[in-house]
Design a protein around this motif. Structure first.
Motif, short mmCIF file in Angstrom:
data_model
loop_
_atom_site.label_atom_id
_atom_site.label_comp_id
_atom_site.label_asym_id
_atom_site.label_seq_id
_atom_site.Cartn_x
_atom_site.Cartn_y
_atom_site.Cartn_z
N ASP A 329 -12.10 -12.24 -49.81
CA ASP A 329 -13.46 -12.55 -49.34
C ASP A 329 -13.45 -12.80 -47.84
N GLY A 330 -14.42 -12.20 -47.16
CA GLY A 330 -14.57 -12.43 -45.72
C GLY A 330 -13.75 -11.52 -44.84
N LEU A 331 -12.99 -10.59 -45.46
CA LEU A 331 -12.15 -9.67 -44.68
C LEU A 331 -12.73 -8.27 -44.75
N LYS A 332 -12.89 -7.62 -43.60
CA LYS A 332 -13.42 -6.26 -43.54
C LYS A 332 -12.28 -5.30 -43.23
N LEU A 333 -12.07 -4.32 -44.13
CA LEU A 333 -11.03 -3.31 -43.92
C LEU A 333 -11.55 -2.22 -43.00
N VAL A 334 -10.74 -1.83 -42.02
CA VAL A 334 -11.10 -0.78 -41.08
C VAL A 334 -10.06 0.34 -41.18
N LYS A 335 -10.49 1.53 -41.53
CA LYS A 335 -9.58 2.65 -41.73
C LYS A 335 -9.14 3.22 -40.39
N VAL A 336 -7.82 3.44 -40.25
CA VAL A 336 -7.28 4.05 -39.02
C VAL A 336 -6.28 5.14 -39.39
N ASP A 337 -6.26 6.18 -38.60
CA ASP A 337 -5.31 7.28 -38.81
C ASP A 337 -4.42 7.49 -37.58
N THR A 338 -4.91 7.05 -36.42
CA THR A 338 -4.15 7.16 -35.17
C THR A 338 -4.41 5.93 -34.31
N ILE A 339 -3.60 5.74 -33.29
CA ILE A 339 -3.83 4.63 -32.38
C ILE A 339 -5.17 4.79 -31.66
N ALA A 340 -5.56 6.04 -31.40
CA ALA A 340 -6.86 6.28 -30.77
C ALA A 340 -7.99 5.79 -31.66
N ASP A 341 -7.87 6.02 -32.98
CA ASP A 341 -8.87 5.51 -33.93
C ASP A 341 -8.96 3.99 -33.82
N ALA A 342 -7.80 3.34 -33.80
CA ALA A 342 -7.76 1.88 -33.76
C ALA A 342 -8.41 1.34 -32.49
N VAL A 343 -8.12 1.97 -31.35
CA VAL A 343 -8.72 1.52 -30.09
C VAL A 343 -10.25 1.67 -30.13
N LYS A 344 -10.73 2.78 -30.66
CA LYS A 344 -12.19 2.99 -30.78
C LYS A 344 -12.82 1.92 -31.67
N SER A 345 -12.15 1.61 -32.78
CA SER A 345 -12.69 0.59 -33.70
C SER A 345 -12.69 -0.78 -33.05
N LEU A 346 -11.66 -1.10 -32.29
CA LEU A 346 -11.62 -2.39 -31.61
C LEU A 346 -12.75 -2.52 -30.59
N LYS A 347 -13.08 -1.44 -29.94
CA LYS A 347 -14.20 -1.46 -28.99
C LYS A 347 -15.51 -1.71 -29.71
N LYS A 348 -15.66 -1.14 -30.91
CA LYS A 348 -16.87 -1.38 -31.71
C LYS A 348 -16.93 -2.85 -32.15
N ILE A 349 -15.79 -3.40 -32.54
CA ILE A 349 -15.75 -4.81 -32.94
C ILE A 349 -16.11 -5.70 -31.76
N ARG A 350 -15.58 -5.37 -30.59
CA ARG A 350 -15.88 -6.16 -29.38
C ARG A 350 -17.37 -6.15 -29.06
N LYS A 351 -18.01 -5.00 -29.27
CA LYS A 351 -19.44 -4.86 -28.97
C LYS A 351 -20.33 -5.37 -30.11
N GLY A 352 -19.73 -5.70 -31.26
CA GLY A 352 -20.52 -6.14 -32.40
C GLY A 352 -21.13 -5.01 -33.19
N ASP A 353 -20.68 -3.79 -32.93
CA ASP A 353 -21.23 -2.61 -33.62
C ASP A 353 -20.41 -2.33 -34.88
N THR A 354 -20.34 -3.32 -35.77
CA THR A 354 -19.44 -3.22 -36.93
C THR A 354 -19.96 -2.27 -38.02
N SER A 355 -21.23 -1.96 -37.99
CA SER A 355 -21.76 -1.04 -39.02
C SER A 355 -21.20 0.36 -38.85
#
Length: 363
Positions: A329-355
């Motif tokens: 509970d309370g944990l959101k899984l984020v799918k990654v396939d490459t480091i580039a994917d992970a960096v893009k997702s972290l930028k979305k998290i930083r901006k609050g664009d989690t949807s």
């Protein structure tokens, strides 16, 4: 003796017998449970996990936690009672002993293998991070190991830089086996190498090695294929970095921290704060080209991450189905396939664009 008393006594004795049997009966199982998590952006045992010198670094906030799994040792004999308790416990997993220690692997052998994999994951994390930032990393193919008793013993040595095989340039470590197998067993093959001492001296001086030797080796047939020529070496890749990156983390093994180490390096070398102060954890192997691979014990790692306060968990694509079956509970899984994917997702998290985050599903 009254019947009621006799029944209670018999039941008590039976219960004691069952408990004793549960303790005494050994079963061929091992247990996995959530292990410690470590913030790659922070300190561990009093010193920074990531130490970078010779290059400007930037302040970071939040967490990029690598996660671990605790497992019972190879020589631990689990009893029936412990196995039953493990099966019933929500946060533990009981698995066949051979799943964790195949082919009778000893504790020492397993520890050595995990240490080697951990060391390699650190190297690959550095390469993947710098390449993600378009920072040049020089690479060369080397002799990684020499098999005792095989033709290359005494002629090639671990650390020798392989420049050519039979006059043909070697660019990737897979080139070595391809070129050797063009020969028939019993035929000679010529390796053009920079001896390990000359290579080390050139690296220390910051120069390209120029001293080479031609070494002729007579091939032999592979043990599992009489038509396949081998010389008895394993090729590897050695990298030269433009500045120093040290990863200070002991008592951890295996390759699964590669992704989080790489992201920590990227965060420290860029002015943008990747996490925006958020608590992100994750796992995944990493290749030199930034490809993220699956790991074992994903269910244990998500539990351990959430227990420490993680809100997001970077999950290798091939682990998504297993991780999605029972998400804390309370944990959101984020799918990654490459480091580039992970960096893009972290930028979305930083901006609050989690949807817009790539989601893991159970299918």
């Amino acid at each position: 003796m009254p019947r009621r008393t006799a029944t209670m006594l018999a039941s008590t004795l039976m219960l004691i017998a069952l408990l004793c049997a549960g303790v005494l009966i050994k079963v061929p199982y091992s247990e996995m449970s959530p292990g410690p998590t470590v913030n790659t952006l922070g300190d561990h045992d009093g010193e920074p996990v990531l130490q970078i010198s010779g290059r400007k670094t930037y302040p970071t906030t939040g967490h990029l936690n690598m996660t671990t799994v605790r497992v019972t040792s190879a020589d631990y004999n689990m009893n029936l009672a412990e196995a039953v308790y493990g099966w019933l416990a929500h946060d533990n997993i009981v698995v066949p002993h051979d799943t964790l220690y195949p082919d009778g692997k000893t504790e020492q052998q397993s520890s050595q293998e995990n240490a080697e994999e951990f060391s390699q994951s650190q190297e690959s994390a550095k390469v993947a991070a710098l390449r993600q930032l378009d920072i040049e990393v020089k690479s060369q193919v080397i002799v990684s190991t020499v098999v005792k008793g095989d033709p290359a013993e005494g002629k090639l040595h671990a650390g020798d830089v392989i420049k050519k095989v039979d006059g043909k340039p070697v660019k990737e470590m897979t080139d070595v086996s391809k070129l050797v197998t063009q020969r028939k067993p019993g035929e000679p093959v010529t390796f053009t190498v920079v001896p390990v001492k000359a290579a080390a001296a050139a690296e220390k001086a910051g120069k390209e090695p120029t001293e080479t030797e031609d070494i002729k080796i007579t091939t032999k047939a592979a043990e599992d294929d009489a038509d396949h020529a081998v010389v008895g070496i394993k090729a590897g890749t050695d990298h030269t970095f433009p500045f120093t990156i040290d990863i200070k983390l002991a008592d951890v093994g295996g390759p699964s921290a590669g992704l989080m180490f790489a992201l920590g390096i990227v965060d420290k070398l860029t002015p943008d704060d990747l996490t925006g102060g958020n608590f992100v954890a994750g796992t995944g192997t990493i290749e030199d080209d930034g490809k993220v691979g699956p790991i074992g014990g994903i269910e244990m790692k998500t539990v351990g991450a959430r227990d420490k306060g993680a809100e997001y968990f970077l999950t290798p694509k091939d682990n998504c189905a297993a991780a999605s079956r029972d998400v804390p509970d309370g944990l959101k899984l984020v799918k990654v396939d490459t480091i580039a994917d992970a960096v893009k997702s972290l930028k979305k998290i930083r901006k609050g664009d989690t949807s817009a985050l790539p989601k893991c599903t159970a299918s």
